[in-house]
Design an enzyme around this catalytic site. Sequence first.
Site, PDB file in Angstrom:
ATOM      1  N   GLU A  97     102.847  15.773 -10.684  1.00 29.72           N
ATOM      2  CA  GLU A  97     102.644  17.166 -11.073  1.00 29.72           C
ATOM      3  C   GLU A  97     103.545  17.537 -12.242  1.00 29.72           C
ATOM      4  OE1 GLU A  97     103.235  19.522  -7.560  1.00 29.72           O
ATOM      5  OE2 GLU A  97     101.672  18.445  -6.476  1.00 29.72           O
ATOM      6  N   CYS A 110     107.638  21.526 -17.450  1.00 28.06           N
ATOM      7  CA  CYS A 110     108.539  20.843 -16.531  1.00 28.06           C
ATOM      8  C   CYS A 110     107.827  19.555 -16.118  1.00 28.06           C
ATOM      9  CB  CYS A 110     108.773  21.768 -15.343  1.00 28.06           C
ATOM     10  SG  CYS A 110     109.616  21.022 -13.968  1.00 28.06           S
ATOM     11  N   CYS A 117     110.673  10.101  -5.038  1.00 24.53           N
ATOM     12  CA  CYS A 117     112.083  10.106  -5.431  1.00 24.53           C
ATOM     13  C   CYS A 117     112.882   9.492  -4.292  1.00 24.53           C
ATOM     14  CB  CYS A 117     112.556  11.539  -5.680  1.00 24.53           C
ATOM     15  SG  CYS A 117     114.262  11.639  -6.256  1.00 24.53           S
ATOM     16  N   CYS A 121     116.734  14.542  -1.014  1.00 26.45           N
ATOM     17  CA  CYS A 121     117.231  15.902  -0.780  1.00 26.45           C
ATOM     18  C   CYS A 121     116.385  16.572   0.316  1.00 26.45           C
ATOM     19  CB  CYS A 121     117.184  16.717  -2.074  1.00 26.45           C
ATOM     20  SG  CYS A 121     118.106  15.932  -3.400  1.00 26.45           S
ATOM     21  N   CYS A 124     113.473  19.100  -0.373  1.00 32.32           N
ATOM     22  CA  CYS A 124     112.564  18.739  -1.454  1.00 32.32           C
ATOM     23  C   CYS A 124     111.282  18.087  -0.960  1.00 32.32           C
ATOM     24  CB  CYS A 124     113.305  17.795  -2.395  1.00 32.32           C
ATOM     25  SG  CYS A 124     112.249  17.120  -3.664  1.00 32.32           S
ATOM     26  N   GLY A 164     111.057  13.494  -9.109  1.00 36.48           N
ATOM     27  CA  GLY A 164     111.871  12.331  -9.439  1.00 36.48           C
ATOM     28  C   GLY A 164     113.218  12.669 -10.038  1.00 36.48           C
ATOM     29  N   GLU A 165     114.080  11.652 -10.053  1.00 32.28           N
ATOM     30  CA  GLU A 165     115.421  11.773 -10.640  1.00 32.28           C
ATOM     31  C   GLU A 165     115.376  11.072 -12.000  1.00 32.28           C
ATOM     32  OE1 GLU A 165     118.775  12.888 -10.232  1.00 32.28           O
ATOM     33  OE2 GLU A 165     118.910  11.757 -12.104  1.00 32.28           O
ATOM     34  N   SER A 196     117.570  17.011 -16.098  1.00 37.80           N
ATOM     35  CA  SER A 196     118.265  17.491 -14.905  1.00 37.80           C
ATOM     36  C   SER A 196     118.513  16.343 -13.934  1.00 37.80           C
ATOM     37  CB  SER A 196     117.392  18.551 -14.233  1.00 37.80           C
ATOM     38  OG  SER A 196     117.941  18.905 -12.990  1.00 37.80           O
ATOM     39  N   SER A 220     121.442  19.542 -10.598  1.00 40.18           N
ATOM     40  CA  SER A 220     120.859  20.175  -9.427  1.00 40.18           C
ATOM     41  C   SER A 220     121.978  20.270  -8.392  1.00 40.18           C
ATOM     42  CB  SER A 220     119.698  19.280  -8.969  1.00 40.18           C
ATOM     43  OG  SER A 220     119.023  19.883  -7.932  1.00 40.18           O
ATOM     44  N   LEU A 221     122.535  21.457  -8.191  1.00 42.73           N
ATOM     45  CA  LEU A 221     123.775  21.599  -7.397  1.00 42.73           C
ATOM     46  C   LEU A 221     123.472  22.019  -5.955  1.00 42.73           C
ATOM     47  CD1 LEU A 221     126.859  21.355  -7.940  1.00 42.73           C
ATOM     48  CD2 LEU A 221     126.875  23.847  -8.126  1.00 42.73           C
ATOM     49  N   ASN A 296     111.302  27.510  -2.024  1.00 48.12           N
ATOM     50  CA  ASN A 296     109.862  27.635  -1.983  1.00 48.12           C
ATOM     51  C   ASN A 296     109.322  26.662  -0.925  1.00 48.12           C
ATOM     52  OD1 ASN A 296     107.305  28.156  -2.803  1.00 48.12           O
ATOM     53  ND2 ASN A 296     107.447  27.004  -4.710  1.00 48.12           N
ATOM     54  N   CYS A 339     112.579  22.741  -9.599  1.00 50.36           N
ATOM     55  CA  CYS A 339     113.066  21.400  -9.312  1.00 50.36           C
ATOM     56  C   CYS A 339     113.132  21.186  -7.804  1.00 50.36           C
ATOM     57  CB  CYS A 339     114.458  21.212  -9.891  1.00 50.36           C
ATOM     58  SG  CYS A 339     115.145  19.629  -9.474  1.00 50.36           S
TER      59      CYS A 339
HETATM   60  S1  SF4 Z   1     115.425  17.569  -5.457  1.00 48.01           S
HETATM   61 FE1  SF4 Z   1     115.147  16.203  -7.225  1.00 48.01          FE
HETATM   62  S2  SF4 Z   1     116.596  14.541  -6.839  1.00 48.01           S
HETATM   63 FE2  SF4 Z   1     116.345  15.589  -4.885  1.00 48.01          FE
HETATM   64  S3  SF4 Z   1     114.740  14.420  -3.807  1.00 48.01           S
HETATM   65 FE3  SF4 Z   1     113.790  16.117  -4.946  1.00 48.01          FE
HETATM   66  S4  SF4 Z   1     113.139  15.270  -6.878  1.00 48.01           S
HETATM   67 FE4  SF4 Z   1     114.640  13.872  -5.992  1.00 48.01          FE
END
Ligand code: SF4
Length: 349
Positions: A97, A110, A117, A121, A124, A164-165, A196, A220-221, A296, A339
């Site tokens: 996406e 974006c 990923c 997280c 996520c 993804g990272e 990011s 991404s904190l 979200n 993100c």
């Molecule tokens: S927030 Fe970003 S780094 Fe964390 S799992 Fe999701 S996509 Fe990966």
Amino acid sequence: MNGLIQMNLFELTCQELAVELRRRYGKGSYHAAAIFRHLYHELDADVSRAPSVAAAPHLAARLARDLHIACGRVVLEKEQAGVVKFVTRLEDGAQIESVVLPMVHHRTVCVSSQVGCRMGCRFCETGKNGLARNLEVAEIVGQVYAARKRFGPELRNVVFMGMGEPFDNYDNVLKAIDVINDQRGLDIALRRITVSTAGLAEGIRKFAAAGPPLIKLAISLNASNDRLRSELMPINRSLPLDKLKTLLRSYPLKKKYYFLFAYVQIPGVNDQPEHAVQLAHYLEQLPSKVNLIPFNPGPNSPYRAPSEKESERFRDLLIRRRVNIQQRSTRGRELMAACGQLGSTAYSQ
Ligand code: SF4
């Protein structure tokens, strides 16, 4: 075929294309630039129509045989309140996406850098099923190309905050940036590109040492103390907050630049008064802006979205602590344009 493999145009920088043209047909930079301009500037994928190619029918025929573009196909486009989400089906059937966000004077796309990923997280959608694979350069470039094709030159900014990272796919991300930055093509200025990261130390170090310094860095904190951040973002166990801060303090930040910290507000989890105090303290001595993003929820999410009132309350707490915040509007919440918020419909389909 002449024994040479087909070239995927979106995979090549202009210099690489020139090398290939020289090797295959005795042509070089002049034709490479013409092809690049036609493809990315005129947005016409049939490069045999580029003027200097069309004037040489033999070359046009050989290019038609040897070139192709493989970057997937947009299979779904959804719009809500000006935010547009694209779902792209890749050649192997995986789906990614990207989201186009309207800004005051331009639009920002974006983009995703991986299918899934491996950062895991907890909040996520993308990370739920782990990493399937890295995106190829062409698959990253293709997302920007599709957005430019849809929105024209208004599409001027690119953020790597989708699925993804990016630092986990470092080389392909950097090469894709090289392609989209090329002035003969999409001409997206480096200062209009933000990468990011969740905090991959090796990626940050490499980027600091070799990355073009005009590209902006976002972190991404999402939490203000190690206990909470390790719970929400397992990467924190290998790079805890103090080490992350030390790394950022040694980062060669350009004059007038700042770090953009993404903070997804999860009500009752990371938005209490003590979190505002800790966050303000953490950001001391770091030139920063905090991008406050309302969580979200995707399907089966363990957390809920903050109400307007909760968002306001946390924002006010931060402002009182002099945190420099940039609150993203909740527009596009349904499209999950943030993100760590993409990917609910992704690669399983
Ligand atoms: S927030 Fe970003 S780094 Fe964390 S799992 Fe999701 S996509 Fe990966």
